[in-house]
Design an enzyme around this catalytic site. Sequence first.
Site, PDB file in Angstrom:
ATOM      1  N   HIS A 377      -7.819 -15.729  17.214  1.00  0.00           N
ATOM      2  CA  HIS A 377      -6.991 -16.342  18.251  1.00  0.00           C
ATOM      3  C   HIS A 377      -7.780 -17.311  19.114  1.00  0.00           C
ATOM      4  O   HIS A 377      -7.312 -18.377  19.463  1.00  0.00           O
ATOM      5  CB  HIS A 377      -6.393 -15.253  19.139  1.00  0.00           C
ATOM      6  CG  HIS A 377      -5.383 -14.441  18.405  1.00  0.00           C
ATOM      7  ND1 HIS A 377      -5.015 -13.176  18.787  1.00  0.00           N
ATOM      8  CD2 HIS A 377      -4.663 -14.723  17.307  1.00  0.00           C
ATOM      9  CE1 HIS A 377      -4.117 -12.717  17.950  1.00  0.00           C
ATOM     10  NE2 HIS A 377      -3.882 -13.633  17.042  1.00  0.00           N
ATOM     11  N   ARG A 484       2.515 -27.983   8.872  1.00  0.00           N
ATOM     12  CA  ARG A 484       2.139 -26.763   8.137  1.00  0.00           C
ATOM     13  C   ARG A 484       2.735 -25.557   8.869  1.00  0.00           C
ATOM     14  O   ARG A 484       2.144 -25.061   9.826  1.00  0.00           O
ATOM     15  CB  ARG A 484       0.620 -26.640   8.076  1.00  0.00           C
ATOM     16  CG  ARG A 484      -0.069 -27.707   7.237  1.00  0.00           C
ATOM     17  CD  ARG A 484      -1.567 -27.469   7.200  1.00  0.00           C
ATOM     18  NE  ARG A 484      -2.214 -28.125   6.090  1.00  0.00           N
ATOM     19  CZ  ARG A 484      -2.971 -29.220   6.203  1.00  0.00           C
ATOM     20  NH1 ARG A 484      -3.164 -29.781   7.371  1.00  0.00           N
ATOM     21  NH2 ARG A 484      -3.532 -29.747   5.141  1.00  0.00           N
ATOM     22  N   ARG A 520       6.925 -28.394   6.001  1.00  0.00           N
ATOM     23  CA  ARG A 520       6.627 -27.771   4.718  1.00  0.00           C
ATOM     24  C   ARG A 520       6.908 -26.278   4.866  1.00  0.00           C
ATOM     25  O   ARG A 520       6.472 -25.655   5.836  1.00  0.00           O
ATOM     26  CB  ARG A 520       5.146 -27.980   4.370  1.00  0.00           C
ATOM     27  CG  ARG A 520       4.744 -27.188   3.137  1.00  0.00           C
ATOM     28  CD  ARG A 520       3.351 -27.491   2.702  1.00  0.00           C
ATOM     29  NE  ARG A 520       2.361 -26.833   3.538  1.00  0.00           N
ATOM     30  CZ  ARG A 520       1.056 -27.032   3.399  1.00  0.00           C
ATOM     31  NH1 ARG A 520       0.608 -27.888   2.510  1.00  0.00           N
ATOM     32  NH2 ARG A 520       0.197 -26.400   4.169  1.00  0.00           N
ATOM     33  N   GLU A 619       1.264 -31.154  -6.221  1.00  0.00           N
ATOM     34  CA  GLU A 619      -0.081 -30.582  -6.091  1.00  0.00           C
ATOM     35  C   GLU A 619      -0.587 -30.021  -7.408  1.00  0.00           C
ATOM     36  O   GLU A 619      -1.762 -29.705  -7.547  1.00  0.00           O
ATOM     37  CB  GLU A 619      -0.065 -29.459  -5.048  1.00  0.00           C
ATOM     38  CG  GLU A 619       0.411 -29.932  -3.684  1.00  0.00           C
ATOM     39  CD  GLU A 619       0.310 -28.861  -2.606  1.00  0.00           C
ATOM     40  OE1 GLU A 619      -0.635 -28.917  -1.818  1.00  0.00           O
ATOM     41  OE2 GLU A 619       1.195 -27.984  -2.562  1.00  0.00           O
ATOM     42  N   ASN A 642      -5.383 -32.559  -1.892  1.00  0.00           N
ATOM     43  CA  ASN A 642      -6.429 -31.530  -1.870  1.00  0.00           C
ATOM     44  C   ASN A 642      -6.227 -30.574  -3.044  1.00  0.00           C
ATOM     45  O   ASN A 642      -7.140 -30.295  -3.808  1.00  0.00           O
ATOM     46  CB  ASN A 642      -6.381 -30.699  -0.577  1.00  0.00           C
ATOM     47  CG  ASN A 642      -6.442 -31.542   0.672  1.00  0.00           C
ATOM     48  OD1 ASN A 642      -6.956 -32.651   0.638  1.00  0.00           O
ATOM     49  ND2 ASN A 642      -5.914 -31.029   1.770  1.00  0.00           N
ATOM     50  N   ASP A 643      -5.012 -30.075  -3.151  1.00  0.00           N
ATOM     51  CA  ASP A 643      -4.740 -29.151  -4.242  1.00  0.00           C
ATOM     52  C   ASP A 643      -4.666 -29.880  -5.574  1.00  0.00           C
ATOM     53  O   ASP A 643      -5.137 -29.369  -6.586  1.00  0.00           O
ATOM     54  CB  ASP A 643      -3.439 -28.372  -3.977  1.00  0.00           C
ATOM     55  CG  ASP A 643      -3.705 -27.139  -3.121  1.00  0.00           C
ATOM     56  OD1 ASP A 643      -4.685 -26.434  -3.414  1.00  0.00           O
ATOM     57  OD2 ASP A 643      -2.953 -26.904  -2.164  1.00  0.00           O
ATOM     58  N   ARG A 653     -11.531 -25.644  -4.311  1.00  0.00           N
ATOM     59  CA  ARG A 653     -11.768 -26.484  -3.129  1.00  0.00           C
ATOM     60  C   ARG A 653     -12.551 -25.774  -2.038  1.00  0.00           C
ATOM     61  O   ARG A 653     -13.021 -26.408  -1.096  1.00  0.00           O
ATOM     62  CB  ARG A 653     -10.437 -27.034  -2.573  1.00  0.00           C
ATOM     63  CG  ARG A 653      -9.512 -25.987  -2.020  1.00  0.00           C
ATOM     64  CD  ARG A 653      -8.110 -26.533  -1.767  1.00  0.00           C
ATOM     65  NE  ARG A 653      -7.873 -26.856  -0.377  1.00  0.00           N
ATOM     66  CZ  ARG A 653      -6.676 -27.155   0.133  1.00  0.00           C
ATOM     67  NH1 ARG A 653      -5.604 -27.196  -0.648  1.00  0.00           N
ATOM     68  NH2 ARG A 653      -6.539 -27.437   1.397  1.00  0.00           N
ATOM     69  N   CYS A 690      -0.618 -36.738   1.698  1.00  0.00           N
ATOM     70  CA  CYS A 690      -0.934 -36.004   2.934  1.00  0.00           C
ATOM     71  C   CYS A 690      -2.192 -35.156   2.818  1.00  0.00           C
ATOM     72  O   CYS A 690      -2.498 -34.372   3.703  1.00  0.00           O
ATOM     73  CB  CYS A 690       0.243 -35.150   3.387  1.00  0.00           C
ATOM     74  SG  CYS A 690       0.618 -33.823   2.242  1.00  0.00           S
TER      75      CYS A 690
HETATM   76  C1  PEP Z   1      -2.980 -30.518   0.030  1.00  0.00           C
HETATM   77  O1  PEP Z   1      -3.133 -29.626  -0.796  1.00  0.00           O
HETATM   78  O2  PEP Z   1      -3.425 -31.673  -0.118  1.00  0.00           O
HETATM   79  C2  PEP Z   1      -2.254 -30.262   1.283  1.00  0.00           C
HETATM   80  C3  PEP Z   1      -1.970 -31.220   2.121  1.00  0.00           C
HETATM   81  O3  PEP Z   1      -1.946 -28.973   1.571  1.00  0.00           O
HETATM   82  P1  PEP Z   1      -2.991 -27.911   2.129  1.00  0.00           P
HETATM   83  O4  PEP Z   1      -4.275 -28.637   2.392  1.00  0.00           O
HETATM   84  O5  PEP Z   1      -2.366 -27.305   3.331  1.00  0.00           O
HETATM   85  O6  PEP Z   1      -3.090 -26.974   0.956  1.00  0.00           O
HETATM   86 MG    MG Z   2      -1.896 -27.829  -0.633  1.00  0.00          MG
END
Ligand code: PEP
Ligand code: MG
Length: 763
Positions: A377, A484, A520, A619, A642-643, A653, A690
């Site tokens: 927290h 998120r 999301r 993703e 990212n994914d 990752r 994103c």
């Molecule tokens: C991603 O995977 O690029 C993404 C934006 O989602 P997160 O980083 O929350 O998995």
């Molecule tokens: Mg993701």
Amino acid sequence: MAPRRPPTQRGPAAAVSRRLLARVRDVMAGPGSAERRLDKLTEIIAADMVAEVCSIYVRRPGDVLELFATKGLKPTAVHVTRLSVGEGLIGEIAARARPFALADAQEHPSFAYRPETGEEIYFSLMGVPILRGGRVIGVLAVQNRTRRQYQEEEVETLQTVAMVLAELVAGGELIGRDDLVADDGAEPTALRIDGIRLAGGLGIGRAVLHQPHLTIEKLVAENPDDEHRRLSEAFTGMHGALDDMLGGDKLAERGEHRDILESYRMIAEDAGWVARIGEAIDTGLTAEAAVQRVRDDIRARMSQVTDPYLRERVHDFDDLANRLLQHLIGGGARPAARAIPANAILIARSMGPAELLDYDPAKLKGLVLEEGSPVAHVTVVARALEIPVVGRAQGAADRIEPGDAVIVDGDNAQVVIRPGEDVRAAYRQSLQALEVQKARYAALRDREPVTRDGQRISLSINAGLMIDMAHLKQSGADGVGLFRTEIPFMVHADFPDVETQFKVYARVLDEAGGKPVQFRTLDVGGDKTLPYWHEAGENNPALGWRAIRVSLDHPAMLRRQLRALTEAAAGRELRVMFPMITEVAELDAARELLERELARTKARGEPAPARVLVGAMLEVPGLLFQLPALLERVDFLSVGSNDLAQFLFASDRTNQRLAERYDELSPAMLAVLKTVVEQCAAARVPVSVCGEMAGRPVDAMALVGLGFRSLSMATPSIGPVKEMILSLDAGRLSQYLSTLIDPAEHSMREKLKDFARDHGVVV
Ligand code: PEP
Ligand code: MG
């Protein structure tokens, strides 16, 4: 509210322990060397507890427990018998920081026979750790010849005696204070501690040790009833102060901080905790000593706890115990009343969220925690207040003195202590440069992100906390490209119900003031765990039961979220996107649940969203092969790079060793992104990126060159990316890109950097 009076222990055991405590106190305060007094104490304790042996072991550097005094073992063993922490039963007590009571100690697998002690004739053993500030500084043990079953009250009594004894052991007369636990050798003047990054940024200032360091003058009570009354008054005072804090203006505006503090307020009334303090008073301690004893006990046990949720609760108790002590001996003054310098770097072992808010955030330049975790927290609150935080900074509280110069480099997860003038100057320069840069970006706030050849690029922020919504205004971004929703779920003590979620989403939309927000749905699993949701560990969590897979397996949960979103967007536009869609059928199933919620709203005659847009996150590479079918079914697409990169490269990752191995500007990734942008254009479906790459200027430049016109990123990236866009000729870059990509190369990054340099693009 006054706490319930705990069940009191007023039997003969309590009377015995109070009598013993009084005698221990007299010896401690009496004449003679510390060693002599220690000897005397072993005699008194042995006699009182009807034990043939009483021994005191003190922890020395190198994690060694040395026999310092004994009644009953061979006197020649004193200063000779040494056990490592974890070795034998005594070592085990120290390692686990918990008491042991064994009728047949020699049968125990940890028993280690030491011939010099002559202890083979003693069968039973009861030992407790001697604790100081949650650290084990020694062990107190009694032994009996017979196979004696020690009672629970006897263990309690021995623990209470150990607490009083801790004063003598830690007093510096037996062994130097510095040698007591630490094994660092001479402390170098300048020091760097590496920890983990909890909140980014750079802070330079002077150390303020958070621990209130309240000295407890009186440990042994004259009259337990008086102590119970004092405790009750302190509880009332503390609850009142917490209520004031909850009602304060400082928090009125900040949704999730309030939730955190309210759950903390509930912990303050935890009946088990209150009862344990009451019981400790019954063993003869003063109210403050009882609070400290229970706190130390909880702290010591914490070192054994691995569950992150439980650890956080333990921190809350620690924090509350300090508050209670403040009311008992500190006159109830809040720590904030103590002046802190204008550039304070707070050093703490651990900290609760309320404690952080006791300090003036404008004066806090950094926070260093010996513990701490990304989901704690206090971390969530610090991040929202933009205070850099380094966690798991081992030994920080012991190695840093109040007033020391300290640099907290959140981005690099480093704490630099007592840096030399050169180092300080270098960091000061970085800080100044950062501030100059910040001012430059602030000046760009109202500039439209348009390339030199007239392409308007939409720049949005990624958000998850209410405070991020304030950043939307400050940054001048076009909207929220990724909200998120799991972050509000993470800061709750339990699954938030529809009403709670509704409030969050409605406020997000209010704060966005008409700018689009792409919510999301819950994306948990993988490295994002909910503290209250305990699922068995998976071998490959990133490839496991996560995101939309969880939601589709718990349709009621997803429907509750969709209902809250639908209600929150009544009369406004609702944008929902589903994470980690792997095949079109999953999108269909999720969409079906959304349709049902919308139908429900309609059937009940409740106000519906003015417009609903449904999106999918791209993703998982498999979905690329179903893009045409997918694009027929969605209103927008968002590339979670990212994914996507993680799965494309089969590269975890979160694995630091792989962090630099593959580049998102590799020909393979660029080819994937190119086909996505082309297919979306052909199907007239808006697409954005994103993932983190959208916020890195060189990568964002490549995305624009490929044809992306919408990017969403962490707020601090808006300025640098906008600066890049304003200096870019997108048409020229596109042309160059089409000739540039060499399928055999590892990465196009260097060539893109060359392009930026040659064409005056600011990256
Ligand atoms: C991603 O995977 O690029 C993404 C934006 O989602 P997160 O980083 O929350 O998995
Ligand atoms: Mg993701």
